[in-house]
Design a protein around this motif. Structure first.
Motif, short mmCIF file in Angstrom:
data_model
loop_
_atom_site.label_atom_id
_atom_site.label_comp_id
_atom_site.label_asym_id
_atom_site.label_seq_id
_atom_site.Cartn_x
_atom_site.Cartn_y
_atom_site.Cartn_z
N GLN A 136 0.81 -1.22 0.00
CA GLN A 136 0.00 0.00 0.00
C GLN A 136 0.85 1.27 0.00
O GLN A 136 0.56 2.21 -0.74
N GLU A 137 1.88 1.32 0.83
CA GLU A 137 2.72 2.52 0.94
C GLU A 137 3.46 2.78 -0.36
O GLU A 137 3.57 3.92 -0.81
N ARG A 138 3.95 1.72 -1.01
CA ARG A 138 4.65 1.90 -2.30
C ARG A 138 3.68 2.34 -3.38
O ARG A 138 4.05 3.11 -4.26
N GLN A 139 2.45 1.86 -3.32
CA GLN A 139 1.43 2.33 -4.27
C GLN A 139 1.22 3.83 -4.11
O GLN A 139 1.16 4.56 -5.10
N ARG A 140 1.13 4.24 -2.87
CA ARG A 140 0.92 5.66 -2.58
C ARG A 140 2.08 6.50 -3.12
O ARG A 140 1.87 7.53 -3.76
N ILE A 141 3.30 6.05 -2.89
CA ILE A 141 4.49 6.76 -3.37
C ILE A 141 4.50 6.79 -4.90
O ILE A 141 4.76 7.83 -5.51
N PHE A 142 4.20 5.66 -5.52
CA PHE A 142 4.16 5.60 -6.98
C PHE A 142 3.14 6.61 -7.52
O PHE A 142 3.43 7.36 -8.46
N ASN A 143 1.97 6.63 -6.93
CA ASN A 143 0.91 7.53 -7.39
C ASN A 143 1.30 8.99 -7.19
O ASN A 143 1.02 9.83 -8.05
N MET A 144 1.96 9.30 -6.08
CA MET A 144 2.40 10.68 -5.86
C MET A 144 3.42 11.10 -6.92
O MET A 144 3.40 12.23 -7.40
N SER A 145 4.28 10.16 -7.29
CA SER A 145 5.32 10.47 -8.27
C SER A 145 4.76 10.54 -9.69
O SER A 145 4.96 11.50 -10.41
#
Length: 160
Positions: A136-145
């Motif tokens: 979940q956290e990596r998804q969030r980071i990917f989406n922010m980027s």
């Protein structure tokens, strides 16, 4: 002699690979290359590109062998590398299609772009599916980027 479970075999191989044991590396490659190829082929849709992904994964494993954790989940580690390589692959493909879209907007002679549009939509769907496999956290980071266009610094600030 009792058969060892797959994780135990992976742990032994990882320990040997950390010591630059090429035979252990070959065994690990033989254990996972076909599975990674099928996984990559499913997402790229191209046999040559899937083979390139697998080759890049194992080059990465060998180059970073001294940091390979024998007690860790070797299978998860290898799949995580594969997903990261696929994400980078799709980012590059996405940039290619952005250029095509830009050209299309600027030149009416390129109006026959339906194939590229269909491929780009399929590409977006595949990227979304791969991103959903991330924690979940990596998804969030990917989406922010990638979706919000935030820089690494801006992402770091938001995560604090």
């Amino acid at each position: 002699m009792a058969r060892m479970n797959a994780q135990a075999v992976d742990e032994i191989l990882a320990a040997r690979i950390r010591q630059s044991d090429k035979e252990a590396f070959r065994i690990l490659y033989n254990r996972y290359s076909d599975r990674l190829y099928r996984f990559s082929l499913k997402h790229t849709g191209n046999a040559d590109e899937a083979r390139d992904v697998v080759q890049t994964v194992f080059i990465n494993v060998w180059e970073h062998r001294t940091s390979l954790n024998p007690e860790g989940q070797v299978k998860s580690y290898i799949y995580r590398i594969t997903v990261n390589i696929l994400i980078n692959y799709f980012k590059k493909r996405s940039q290619h299609f952005r250029v095509i879209e830009s050209l299309k907007k600027n030149d009416q002679s390129l109006s026959d772009m339906t194939y590229e549009q269909i491929f780009f939509k399929d590409l977006e769907t595949t990227i979304t599916a791969i991103v959903k496999t991330l924690p979940q956290e990596r998804q969030r980071i990917f989406n922010m980027s990638h979706n919000d266009g935030l820089s690494h610094q801006e992402i770091a600030e938001k995560l604090d």
